[in-house]
Design a protein around this motif. Structure first.
Motif, mmCIF file in Angstrom:
data_model
loop_
_atom_site.group_PDB
_atom_site.id
_atom_site.type_symbol
_atom_site.label_atom_id
_atom_site.label_comp_id
_atom_site.label_asym_id
_atom_site.label_seq_id
_atom_site.Cartn_x
_atom_site.Cartn_y
_atom_site.Cartn_z
ATOM 1 N N ASP A 157 40.025 44.388 33.891
ATOM 2 C CA ASP A 157 40.520 45.055 35.089
ATOM 3 C C ASP A 157 40.381 44.126 36.293
ATOM 4 O O ASP A 157 39.276 43.653 36.581
ATOM 5 C CB ASP A 157 39.705 46.345 35.297
ATOM 6 C CG ASP A 157 40.397 47.293 36.236
ATOM 7 O OD1 ASP A 157 41.091 46.802 37.163
ATOM 8 O OD2 ASP A 157 40.260 48.517 36.062
ATOM 9 N N PRO A 158 41.473 43.890 37.021
ATOM 10 C CA PRO A 158 41.398 42.963 38.159
ATOM 11 C C PRO A 158 40.363 43.368 39.205
ATOM 12 O O PRO A 158 39.851 42.512 39.933
ATOM 13 C CB PRO A 158 42.807 43.020 38.771
ATOM 14 C CG PRO A 158 43.690 43.553 37.706
ATOM 15 C CD PRO A 158 42.829 44.405 36.814
ATOM 16 N N ILE A 159 40.028 44.652 39.277
ATOM 17 C CA ILE A 159 39.098 45.082 40.334
ATOM 18 C C ILE A 159 37.708 44.442 40.184
ATOM 19 O O ILE A 159 36.949 44.334 41.143
ATOM 20 C CB ILE A 159 38.991 46.622 40.412
ATOM 21 C CG1 ILE A 159 38.419 47.022 41.777
ATOM 22 C CG2 ILE A 159 38.175 47.181 39.277
ATOM 23 C CD1 ILE A 159 38.644 48.441 42.168
ATOM 24 N N ARG A 160 37.414 43.985 38.966
ATOM 25 C CA ARG A 160 36.122 43.295 38.773
ATOM 26 C C ARG A 160 35.970 42.092 39.708
ATOM 27 O O ARG A 160 34.862 41.629 39.937
ATOM 28 C CB ARG A 160 36.018 42.767 37.346
ATOM 29 C CG ARG A 160 35.834 43.834 36.326
ATOM 30 C CD ARG A 160 35.580 43.183 34.987
ATOM 31 N NE ARG A 160 35.661 44.155 33.931
ATOM 32 C CZ ARG A 160 34.689 45.013 33.634
ATOM 33 N NH1 ARG A 160 33.571 45.000 34.314
ATOM 34 N NH2 ARG A 160 34.845 45.876 32.654
ATOM 35 N N PHE A 161 37.094 41.578 40.195
ATOM 36 C CA PHE A 161 37.049 40.347 40.984
ATOM 37 C C PHE A 161 37.219 40.611 42.479
ATOM 38 O O PHE A 161 37.452 39.687 43.248
ATOM 39 C CB PHE A 161 38.139 39.378 40.478
ATOM 40 C CG PHE A 161 37.996 39.065 39.016
ATOM 41 C CD1 PHE A 161 37.058 38.148 38.585
ATOM 42 C CD2 PHE A 161 38.770 39.718 38.065
ATOM 43 C CE1 PHE A 161 36.902 37.875 37.236
ATOM 44 C CE2 PHE A 161 38.626 39.449 36.713
ATOM 45 C CZ PHE A 161 37.682 38.524 36.296
ATOM 46 N N TRP A 162 37.106 41.838 42.882
ATOM 47 C CA TRP A 162 37.284 42.209 44.287
ATOM 48 C C TRP A 162 36.372 41.354 45.188
ATOM 49 O O TRP A 162 35.159 41.298 44.988
ATOM 50 C CB TRP A 162 36.952 43.701 44.459
ATOM 51 C CG TRP A 162 37.107 44.215 45.858
ATOM 52 C CD1 TRP A 162 38.259 44.560 46.478
ATOM 53 C CD2 TRP A 162 36.051 44.447 46.796
ATOM 54 N NE1 TRP A 162 38.009 44.995 47.748
ATOM 55 C CE2 TRP A 162 36.666 44.933 47.980
ATOM 56 C CE3 TRP A 162 34.664 44.282 46.775
ATOM 57 C CZ2 TRP A 162 35.930 45.261 49.113
ATOM 58 C CZ3 TRP A 162 33.939 44.618 47.897
ATOM 59 C CH2 TRP A 162 34.569 45.101 49.051
ATOM 60 N N ARG A 163 37.006 40.656 46.103
ATOM 61 C CA ARG A 163 36.319 39.796 47.081
ATOM 62 C C ARG A 163 35.420 38.737 46.444
ATOM 63 O O ARG A 163 34.399 38.352 47.021
ATOM 64 C CB ARG A 163 35.550 40.631 48.092
ATOM 65 C CG ARG A 163 36.498 41.416 48.973
ATOM 66 C CD ARG A 163 35.863 41.866 50.247
ATOM 67 N NE ARG A 163 36.864 42.492 51.099
ATOM 68 C CZ ARG A 163 36.589 43.161 52.198
ATOM 69 N NH1 ARG A 163 35.344 43.288 52.601
ATOM 70 N NH2 ARG A 163 37.552 43.684 52.915
#
Ligand SMILES: Cc1cc2nc3c(=O)[nH]c(=O)nc-3n(C[C@H](O)[C@H](O)[C@H](O)COP(=O)(O)OP(=O)(O)OC[C@H]3O[C@@H](n4cnc5c(N)ncnc54)[C@H](O)[C@@H]3O)c2cc1C
Length: 325
Positions: A157-163
């Motif tokens: 999930d791309p959200i794992r890389f948030w900021r």
């Protein structure tokens, strides 16, 4: 021991297409699948969109409608293939991984492990069609630090890389798509490619367009003519046209391709081509081992619309072989 005319290994899109053809050819067959139906797609990134239109992913003549004719997501494709497998009532044994294949006079003995209790099961088949794809064996960089825990070869999930600061390495569609999706998830993205310009990468035109939009908005930083020299816990040493020599990062995502798993086929004496895939007769998809056929991504047919047609050739040849014995 269970006995069949044909065993198909793998229930990905092409294994399913083969099963439908085998059913229409009235073969006595079984499909063995290490995970669930289309396990390979289950492991693709969440929300990933296929670059092919839905009609190119469809199998068995079943229509694959999508809202406004949009390209299907991973979720839409999983839903579609699940429904097709159910509608056809295909004989699929899920969670049975084939570990080993042995040749004998009448065909092949397959040794499988059945989850959840690791039960050992054996099957006999006169012909075997291997549709195990190439997903799951990602190529890795061969530089120092490539095995560090923050160096990933896939993501869910791309959200794992948030900021977080992410260096994506690769010049194919998977790397391009990841750069777009991670940028959209508010990650700080560098995209490192080997060619001297993004236009010279293997990106499909619409992926290149989406990357360039984000480059213009400073949401993706391209690094061209890049050579990765060393990966350290906090930074990556590299050489690139932009003059950067050491890049501080939190994650490195290397998407530089996949290679087939040869462990099932090598012990049988299957010959492999220069691309690492099993050599086979292009008319029948039979390997140099009589009765052993390959299909789908494992057989060089990387696109589903090509493989779904060609797997028919294999089923036709298998039917002839079995009827004429
Ligand atoms: C990110 C990404 C995007 C893609 N987009 C597209 C696209 O837009 N259009 C397109 O045409 N193609 C696309 N592809 C390629 C496409 O997904 C493959 O060509 C297709 O999945 C191949 O189908 P297959 O049935 O040959 O193999 P797979 O889909 O890989 O299925 C193989 C199956 O075999 C099972 N298996 C493996 N080993 C064993 C074993 N020992 N015993 C039992 N079962 C086993 C696996 O669990 C798996 O379910 C994409 C691929 C990726 C990675």
């Amino acid at each position: 021991m269970y006995r069949h005319e044909l065993i198909v290994i793998g229930a990905g899109p092409v294994g399913l297409a083969a099963g439908i053809e085998a059913k229409r050819a009235k073969l006595d067959f079984l499909i063995l699948e290490a995970g669930t139906v289309c396990q390979s797609l289950v492991e693709y990134p969440i929300g990933m969109r296929f670059f092919s239109p839905a009609d190119e992913l469809a199998i068995g003549g079943y229509p694959f409608p999508t809202p406004h004719d949009e390209k299907p997501t991973r979720e839409m494709a999983l839903n579609y293939y699940r429904k097709v497998a159910s509608a056809e009532d295909l004989p699929i044994r899920t969670y049975e991984r084939v570990e080993r294949i042995e040749r004998d006079d009448g065909g092949f003995t397959l040794h499988a492990t059945r989850l959840p209790h690791n039960t050992q099961v054996r099957y006999h088949a006169r012909c075997v069609l291997v549709c195990t794809g190439i997903w799951g064996k990602e190529k890795r960089l061969t530089v120092e630090g490539a095995a560090l825990p923050h160096v990933l070869t896939r993501y869910d999930d791309p959200i794992r890389f948030w900021r977080r600061r992410v260096l994506i390495v690769g010049s194919g569609n998977s790397a391009g798509e990841a750069a777009i999706r991670l940028a959209d998830a508010d990650a700080q993205v560098w995209l490192a490619v080997e060619p001297p310009a993004l236009e010279q990468c293997k990106f499909r035109p619409f992926i290149l367009r989406e990357i360039q939009l984000r480059v213009d908005e400073s949401r993706i930083a391209p690094l061209t003519d890049t050579q990765i020299l060393r990966i350290q816990p906090e930074c990556v040493d590299l050489r690139c046209a932009q003059g950067i020599e050491s890049l501080p990062v939190d994650f490195v995502l290397t998407l530089i391709g996949l290679e087939p798993n040869r462990s099932l086929l090598e012990p049988l004496g299957v010959a492999f081509g220069a691309d690492g895939k099993p050599a086979h007769d292009p008319q029948t998809y039979e390997t140099n081992v009589p009765g052993l056929f390959v299909g789908g991504a494992l057989s060089q047919d990387g696109f589903i619309y090509v493989a779904r047609e060609r797997v028919r050739l294999a089923i036709e040849a298998i039917r002839e072989r079995i009827r004429n014995r």
